[in-house]
Design an enzyme around this catalytic site. Structure first.
Site: not given
Ligand code: AMP
Length: 286
Positions: A29, A33, A35, A146, A174, A182-183
């Site tokens: 959640g 971008e 996600h 990735q 991204v 992005m995080s």
């Molecule tokens: P998370 O919500 O942080 O567990 O991320 C869910 C999915 O989105 C995971 O597969 C992450 O690797 C991917 N994800 C998170 N940030 C990015 C990003 N900046 N670019 C590409 N994929 C992302």
């Protein structure tokens, strides 16, 4: 768009049209971008798209990190609706891990270094929840970023080892305009710290540039990355790595390709990033 919490409801929704192909995007959640890019790829590849939103307690080894993890479920659902998602699963922790729960998956070698060493038990939690999500959803394809390269390696290994009948699709990272990946955690950066957070990408670029100029000694590539972080105010290295892209073993010399990765505290917010040098990053296996 159907939004459900319990497992039986996911299974019912999944069984409505057995000829459909399903892509599943697991998330925690607070969507951005990165996600949504996974969702769009899933939309292109499949007739139906499912997204899970679950802040998985089993993959946090620090209770404060779990407590401060950012959340905004209403905004998340509005974004997913705009993307044409068919099914969103938002389970509660005790629906995923009911009383008496005791089965965990441990992917041995791929979980050991890097994030696995820095965050004990992290990938045991990731592998377990991803296996459960895939088991409930039964997707044809599952999508990962990735950005979390070791997560991709761990999941691919598990899918192969446990014979899950699906493809793992990894999609490029991204980034913000200054290169910061992005995080969901970026929101935790103070306005003073935020500009310094671009140092991770600059460090990766320094390593990548050195590689492009013919430097294949892994130590020199690590040093090139370290120099950038050490020169950045408010930044402190957790680890800097030049590893084999699949086994994640640290390299002495980069023969064909390498995963350059690092974890850095920027004003106490722990950020990770990576790039692959010597080969392309977006791949489907399974
Ligand atoms: P998370 O919500 O942080 O567990 O991320 C869910 C999915 O989105 C995971 O597969 C992450 O690797 C991917 N994800 C998170 N940030 C990015 C990003 N900046 N670019 C590409 N994929 C992302």
């Amino acid at each position: 768009m159907q939004v459900v919490a319990d497992i039986a409801a996911v299974r019912r929704a999944r069984e409505v049209d057995l000829s459909a192909t399903w892509g599943l995007v697991p998330t925690m959640g607070f969507l951005h971008e990165g996600h949504l890019n996974l969702v769009r790829q899933a939309r292109r590849d499949n007739s139906r798209v499912g997204v899970s939103i679950f802040v998985n307690p089993a993959q946090f080894h620090n209770p404060d990190d779990l407590a401060t993890y950012p959340r905004d479920p209403e905004r998340d659902l509005a974004l997913l609706k705009q993307e044409g998602v068919d099914l969103v699963w938002t389970p509660l922790p005790d629906q995923v891990y009911p009383a008496g729960y005791q089965t965990y998956i441990h992917v041995e070698e791929a979980s050991r270094p890097l994030e696995g060493a820095a965050r004990p038990g992290h990938f045991r939690g990731v592998a377990t929840v991803v296996a459960k999500l895939m088991n409930v959803f039964q997707p044809q394809r599952v999508y990962f970023g990735q950005k979390d390269a070791q997560q991709v390696a761990v999941v691919k290994r598990m899918v192969e080892d446990l014979n899950f009948p699906l493809a793992v699709v990894s999609c490029p990272t991204v980034r913000e305009a200054d290169g910061l990946a992005m995080s969901s955690r970026n929101v935790l950066l103070s306005p003073q710290a935020r500009p310094h957070a671009a140092c991770l990408f600059r460090a990766l670029q320094a390593g990548s540039d050195a590689f492009a100029q013919g430097e294949h000694q892994a130590k020199s590539l690590r040093d090139a990355m370290r120099t950038v972080i050490d020169a950045t105010p408010m930044a402190r290295i957790d680890y800097v790595s030049v590893a084999h892209p699949e086994t994640l073993a640290e390299l002495d010399v980069v023969a064909v390709a390498a995963l350059l990765s690092l974890a850095v505290f920027v004003d106490e917010v722990r950020l990770i990033d990576n790039i692959i040098v010597g080969e392309t990053a977006c791949a489907e296996t399974g």
